[in-house]
Design an enzyme around this catalytic site. Structure first.
Site, mmCIF file in Angstrom:
data_model
loop_
_atom_site.group_PDB
_atom_site.id
_atom_site.type_symbol
_atom_site.label_atom_id
_atom_site.label_comp_id
_atom_site.label_asym_id
_atom_site.label_seq_id
_atom_site.Cartn_x
_atom_site.Cartn_y
_atom_site.Cartn_z
ATOM 1 N N HIS A 19 0.827 -1.206 0.000
ATOM 2 C CA HIS A 19 0.000 0.000 0.000
ATOM 3 C C HIS A 19 0.867 1.264 0.000
ATOM 4 O O HIS A 19 0.650 2.183 -0.796
ATOM 5 C CB HIS A 19 -0.923 0.011 1.229
ATOM 6 N N ARG A 159 7.794 3.330 -9.902
ATOM 7 C CA ARG A 159 8.785 4.384 -9.676
ATOM 8 C C ARG A 159 9.374 4.867 -10.996
ATOM 9 O O ARG A 159 9.376 4.153 -11.994
ATOM 10 C CB ARG A 159 9.894 3.850 -8.772
ATOM 11 N N GLU A 263 6.795 -4.094 -11.893
ATOM 12 C CA GLU A 263 8.166 -3.640 -12.140
ATOM 13 C C GLU A 263 8.906 -4.667 -12.996
ATOM 14 O O GLU A 263 9.664 -4.291 -13.904
ATOM 15 C CB GLU A 263 8.880 -3.417 -10.807
#
Length: 363
Positions: A19, A159, A263
């Site tokens: 989270h 990211r 990712e």
């Protein structure tokens, strides 16, 4: 207080790190366009992590399972444009109170499980299965207005390091295997996998090297290090700053359902996945359906499953062996690895957090 974006998320050994980690990615995207961000958290478990990313925190010192009781503990003076909530312990009453408290802004919920008709302004489900969830049916006849929907993996909040990755050329021989069992590894799967690797000749170095990513809340760290010291084909990685480099250095990956899967997709590294919680099953099944991973399935003993917790129950006796066997099968199938890797990078380009921030601000 002049915070424009507020995130409400928690992390601890019971619920893992997912989270907070995905909210941090979205927060980075908001910060990149000049928005001031605050994280509201239940305790100080990840305050250091959040502060290190450049964001301020407010600690409630409340019960993360009883969110309605916390509303009076929020900092005074907040008037955010957007409040993003990411928790499985939300209730209808919590959202209604939150919307009343921040009537001048939008309340956004990041959903994985479609538990009930959430009374929010915007509902986000970026998962691979998000496009298939029947939200119209969920809200029909409920008396709750259906929120604006932001769905599908185009909005996966990764990211910034995962943007702009070139198409991967798969290695014909698998020499390095990444293993990620999540931030907390509540069911101690890392140790089980290490022992399974050892049973397959772990004291030697003739086969692949297994790179184990040890999560920040893994409670078996000492035993893991001790066991790894006896094995010639195991490398441990902790506090990894350049996750992209680690993923790209491996030829295949083993990953629990969660943000790490996306990712890995952005890097085009063929993957074996599995689930150990009810909320993970739709993700692993969708990845398998869309040709993004080899799915080992739900590894829990059915009788021990407690749907009240995010991670619960006990693993079947041969869970680790099933995973290692699936990884070996993937390693032996070069054509399958090429197909999976290509499909991964078609789906995920690493710009999801940026798209999501822009979308929320434009709504």
């Amino acid at each position: 207080m002049d915070f424009e974006i507020v995130f409400r998320a928690d992390a601890n050994p019971g619920i893992g790190m997912g989270h907070v980690m995905r909210c941090l990615s979205i927060a980075d995207a908001f910060a990149a366009i000049g928005k001031k961000v605050l994280f509201v958290v239940v305790d100080d478990n990840v305050v250091g992590l959040i502060n290190d990313r450049g964001f301020e925190t407010a600690v409630l010192n409340s019960d993360y399972k009883d969110m309605e009781s916390e509303l009076g503990m929020w900092p005074n003076g907040l008037q955010p444009e957007i409040v993003v909530v990411d928790s499985y312990f939300v209730t209808e009453g919590y959202f209604r109170s939150l919307k009343e408290k921040f009537a001048g802004g939008k309340v956004v919920y990041i959903d994985d499980v479609a538990s009930f008709p959430y009374p929010v302004d915007v509902l986000v489900n970026y998962n691979a299965y998000g496009l298939y969830v029947d939200y119209s049916g969920l809200y029909a006849g409920s008396g709750v207005a259906q929120p604006e929907l932001v769905l599908g993996p185009t909005y996966t909040p990764l990211r910034g390091m995962f943007k702009g990755i070139a198409k991967r050329n798969q290695s014909e021989v698998v020499k390095d295997v990444l293993v990620s069992t999540g931030g907390s590894d509540e069911l101690h799967l890392t140790l089980k996998l290490m022992r399974a690797v050892g049973a397959n000749g772990g004291s030697g170095v003739t086969g692949p090297v297994y790179h184990f990513l040890i999560g920040a809340m893994n409670q078996d760290r000492d035993e893991i290090h001790s066991l790894a010291g006896e094995m010639g084909n195991v490398a441990l990685h902790e506090n990894v700053k350049d996750m992209r480099a680690l993923i790209e250095a491996c030829d295949i990956a083993i990953s629990a359902a969660g943000s790490t899967m996306y990712e890995i997709c952005a890097c085009g590294v063929p993957m074996v996945t599995y689930s150990i919680a009810d909320n993970q099953n739709p993700g692993t099944e969708a990845f398998e359906k869309q040709g993004l991973a080899v799915n080992v399935g739900d590894l829990r003993i059915p009788e021990s499953i407690d749907a009240g917790e995010v991670i619960s129950g006990e693993l079947v006796a041969d869970a680790a062996e099933r995973i290692v066997s699936a990884a070996e099968g993937l390693a032996d199938d070069y054509e399958l690895r090429c197909r999976i890797g290509t499909r991964m990078q078609e789906l995920i380009d690493g710009r999801g957090a940026e798209r999501l921030a822009e979308k929320l601000l434009a709504m």
